[in-house]
Motif scaffolding. Structure first.
Motif, short mmCIF file in Angstrom:
data_model
loop_
_atom_site.label_atom_id
_atom_site.label_comp_id
_atom_site.label_asym_id
_atom_site.label_seq_id
_atom_site.Cartn_x
_atom_site.Cartn_y
_atom_site.Cartn_z
N LEU A 173 129.55 76.02 26.44
CA LEU A 173 130.09 76.96 27.46
C LEU A 173 129.00 77.15 28.49
O LEU A 173 129.34 77.02 29.62
N VAL A 174 127.68 77.51 27.98
CA VAL A 174 126.44 77.75 29.21
C VAL A 174 126.39 76.57 30.09
O VAL A 174 126.22 76.61 31.27
N SER A 175 126.41 75.13 29.34
CA SER A 175 126.09 74.07 30.14
C SER A 175 126.88 74.11 31.17
O SER A 175 126.87 73.63 31.92
N VAL A 176 128.57 74.20 31.01
CA VAL A 176 129.46 73.91 31.86
C VAL A 176 129.31 75.12 32.98
O VAL A 176 129.60 74.84 34.07
N ALA A 177 128.92 76.39 32.66
CA ALA A 177 128.68 77.41 33.33
C ALA A 177 127.55 77.11 34.38
O ALA A 177 127.70 77.54 35.64
N LEU A 178 126.45 76.50 33.96
CA LEU A 178 125.43 76.00 34.91
C LEU A 178 125.89 74.98 36.03
O LEU A 178 125.35 75.15 37.07
N VAL A 179 126.83 74.11 35.34
CA VAL A 179 127.31 73.02 36.53
C VAL A 179 128.04 73.77 37.46
O VAL A 179 128.29 73.36 38.65
N ASP A 180 129.03 74.82 37.09
CA ASP A 180 129.83 75.57 37.72
C ASP A 180 128.74 76.45 38.84
O ASP A 180 129.18 76.27 40.08
N VAL A 181 127.91 76.77 38.47
CA VAL A 181 126.86 77.44 39.41
C VAL A 181 126.51 76.46 40.41
O VAL A 181 126.31 76.74 41.78
N TRP A 182 126.05 75.15 40.11
CA TRP A 182 125.50 74.39 40.72
C TRP A 182 126.68 73.87 41.89
O TRP A 182 126.22 73.79 43.00
N LYS A 183 127.79 73.81 41.35
CA LYS A 183 128.95 73.50 42.56
C LYS A 183 129.47 74.53 43.57
O LYS A 183 129.38 74.23 44.69
N GLY A 184 129.06 76.02 43.06
CA GLY A 184 129.63 76.87 43.76
C GLY A 184 128.73 77.79 44.52
O GLY A 184 129.18 78.55 45.38
N VAL A 185 127.30 77.47 44.27
CA VAL A 185 126.35 78.48 44.93
C VAL A 185 126.10 78.15 46.22
O VAL A 185 125.87 78.84 47.23
N LEU A 247 136.86 72.34 35.58
CA LEU A 247 135.45 71.81 35.06
C LEU A 247 135.43 71.89 33.62
O LEU A 247 134.74 70.80 33.15
N ILE A 248 136.10 72.98 32.81
CA ILE A 248 135.66 73.24 31.32
C ILE A 248 136.38 71.96 30.67
O ILE A 248 136.15 71.33 29.88
N TRP A 249 137.55 71.65 31.21
CA TRP A 249 138.63 70.53 30.48
C TRP A 249 138.21 69.14 30.69
O TRP A 249 138.02 68.23 30.01
N ALA A 250 137.36 69.12 32.09
CA ALA A 250 136.88 67.72 32.44
C ALA A 250 135.71 67.23 31.67
O ALA A 250 135.31 66.25 30.97
N MET A 251 134.65 68.60 31.21
CA MET A 251 133.54 68.07 30.39
C MET A 251 133.56 68.37 28.93
O MET A 251 132.76 67.79 28.21
N THR A 252 134.28 69.31 28.26
CA THR A 252 134.31 69.72 26.98
C THR A 252 135.77 69.73 26.40
O THR A 252 135.74 69.63 25.22
N LYS A 253 136.77 69.85 27.17
CA LYS A 253 138.24 70.09 26.68
C LYS A 253 138.04 71.13 25.69
O LYS A 253 138.85 71.46 24.76
N GLY A 254 137.38 72.19 25.89
CA GLY A 254 137.27 73.41 24.88
C GLY A 254 136.64 73.24 23.81
O GLY A 254 136.56 74.18 23.11
N GLY A 255 135.81 72.10 23.57
CA GLY A 255 135.22 71.84 22.40
C GLY A 255 133.55 72.09 22.57
O GLY A 255 133.29 72.68 23.45
N PRO A 256 132.77 71.96 21.64
CA PRO A 256 133.62 71.25 20.27
C PRO A 256 134.32 72.57 19.28
O PRO A 256 133.65 73.73 19.24
N GLY A 257 135.41 72.02 18.93
CA GLY A 257 136.21 72.91 18.11
C GLY A 257 136.92 73.70 19.08
O GLY A 257 137.42 73.46 20.11
N PHE A 258 136.68 75.13 19.29
CA PHE A 258 137.14 75.91 20.35
C PHE A 258 135.87 76.96 20.91
O PHE A 258 136.24 77.86 21.51
N THR A 259 134.64 76.27 20.82
CA THR A 259 133.41 77.38 21.15
C THR A 259 133.51 77.37 22.72
O THR A 259 132.68 78.17 23.31
N SER A 260 134.16 76.35 23.42
CA SER A 260 134.11 76.55 24.83
C SER A 260 135.50 76.77 25.47
O SER A 260 135.65 76.57 26.69
N ASP A 261 136.35 77.16 24.60
CA ASP A 261 137.75 77.49 25.21
C ASP A 261 137.65 78.69 25.73
O ASP A 261 137.09 79.49 25.69
N VAL A 262 138.59 78.70 26.91
CA VAL A 262 138.80 79.61 27.85
C VAL A 262 140.36 80.10 27.99
O VAL A 262 141.16 79.24 27.38
N ILE A 263 140.92 81.12 28.29
CA ILE A 263 142.06 81.30 28.32
C ILE A 263 142.91 80.07 28.78
O ILE A 263 144.02 79.98 28.34
#
Length: 308
Positions: A173-185, A247-263
């Motif tokens: 989840l942190v990795s995807v968030a950092l990529v989101d910051v890189w894109k949106g800053v 972005l979350i779906w493209a990178m992890t699809k909510g995985g591994p397991g449900f650890t990076s799932d959002v609503i």
């Protein structure tokens, strides 16, 4: 000698000024120009929104629907994925919002100073905002590969053992968030640049005359005058983080397991499984969550701006 009675002269009737009719400012466009945007808004936003609220209380399969009341909401709340997704959604929004505000302000301060190639650097910073989110997600999936990715290779050259960015449950989840910051800053930087250039130079000059240091000038002059820009960046970043999905779906699809799932990803998984009523209920829940968090935040930020 006859005495004449003097009478007060009658007041001359002063003509009242002609009453002017106040002409209403007419729109330069005919009223039927508004018809097309109204139809588009009605067909693509208002009607689907109202239908989603209705179908959230039904069990439907694109052709038939059966009213089930609150059963979809009970099922959605009872899922373990919902509690995980709700926590991840808030954490993701807080991480991305905080970093975009801090980094956006820092980069904007740098790009409004006297540096070489300032215009070129502004374009470079803003460029990731224009790139497709899915494309960025796929590119960083390759770059963050734990074995063959460029990021871990570079870290290995300096003696750092890079983590399994998108595979480790603690990092996904942190990795995807950092990529989101890189894109949106870049967008946050542009908003802050607009706020910085609108500050009158006399304020900073007066602070220098009074002997204020650069830090005190920034804290007591620049930062308070940037409150409107800061409020805008916080609201846009926080709401965007709460609604993040692609972005979350493209990178992890909510995985591994449900650890990076959002609503949003939980809702999409329900839709993929054919539970359309359940996914509609999830959309209503997401709407209520975003409203419950964003409206008080907006009120607080605007209230502080007025009081300042």
């Amino acid at each position: 000698m006859t005495t004449k009675t003097l009478t007060a002269p009658a007041r001359a009737a002063t003509p009242s000024p002609p009453t002017r009719r106040v002409k209403r400012s007419r729109s330069p466009y005919p009223h039927w120009f508004y018809l097309v945007p109204a139809v588009v808004y009605l067909a693509l936003f208002l009607v689907p929104t109202l239908l989603s609220f209705y179908f959230a209380f039904t069990r439907w399969d694109l052709f038939t629907s059966e009213w089930v009341g609150l059963d979809n909401f009970r099922t959605f709340f009872d899922q373990q994925e919902f509690s995980i997704g709700l926590k991840n959604t808030v954490v993701y929004a807080l991480i991305t919002c905080t970093l975009k505000v801090v980094l956006g302000l820092a980069v904007a301060m740098m790009l409004t100073s006297t540096i070489l190639a300032r215009g070129y650097l502004r374009s470079v910073i803003f460029f990731p905002t224009l790139v497709s989110t899915i494309g960025i997600g796929l590119a960083f999936t390759v770059l963050l590969n734990p074995e063959k990715g460029l990021v871990n290779r570079v870290l290995g050259q300096v003696g750092v053992d890079g983590p399994a960015w998108l595979v480790d449950p603690g990092w996904a989840l942190v990795s995807v968030a950092l990529v989101d910051v890189w894109k949106g800053v870049g967008l946050a930087t542009v908003i802050y640049i607009a706020g910085l250039v609108s500050i009158p130079a006399e304020y900073k000059e007066a602070a220098r005359v009074d002997g204020a240091s650069a830090w005190h000038t920034f804290r007591h002059v620049t930062l308070p005058l940037l409150r409107p820009a800061t409020s805008t960046v916080i609201l846009l970043s926080f709401i965007g983080g709460l609604r993040s999905f692609d972005l979350i779906w493209a990178m992890t699809k909510g995985g591994p397991g449900f650890t990076s799932d959002v609503i949003s990803s939980v809702i999409y998984k329900q839709y993929q499984a054919g539970y359309f009523g359940l996914s509609a209920a999830g959309n209503v829940v997401l709407f209520l969550v975003v409203t419950a968090l964003a409206v008080p935040l907006s009120w607080f930020l605007n209230r502080g701006e007025v009081e300042s």
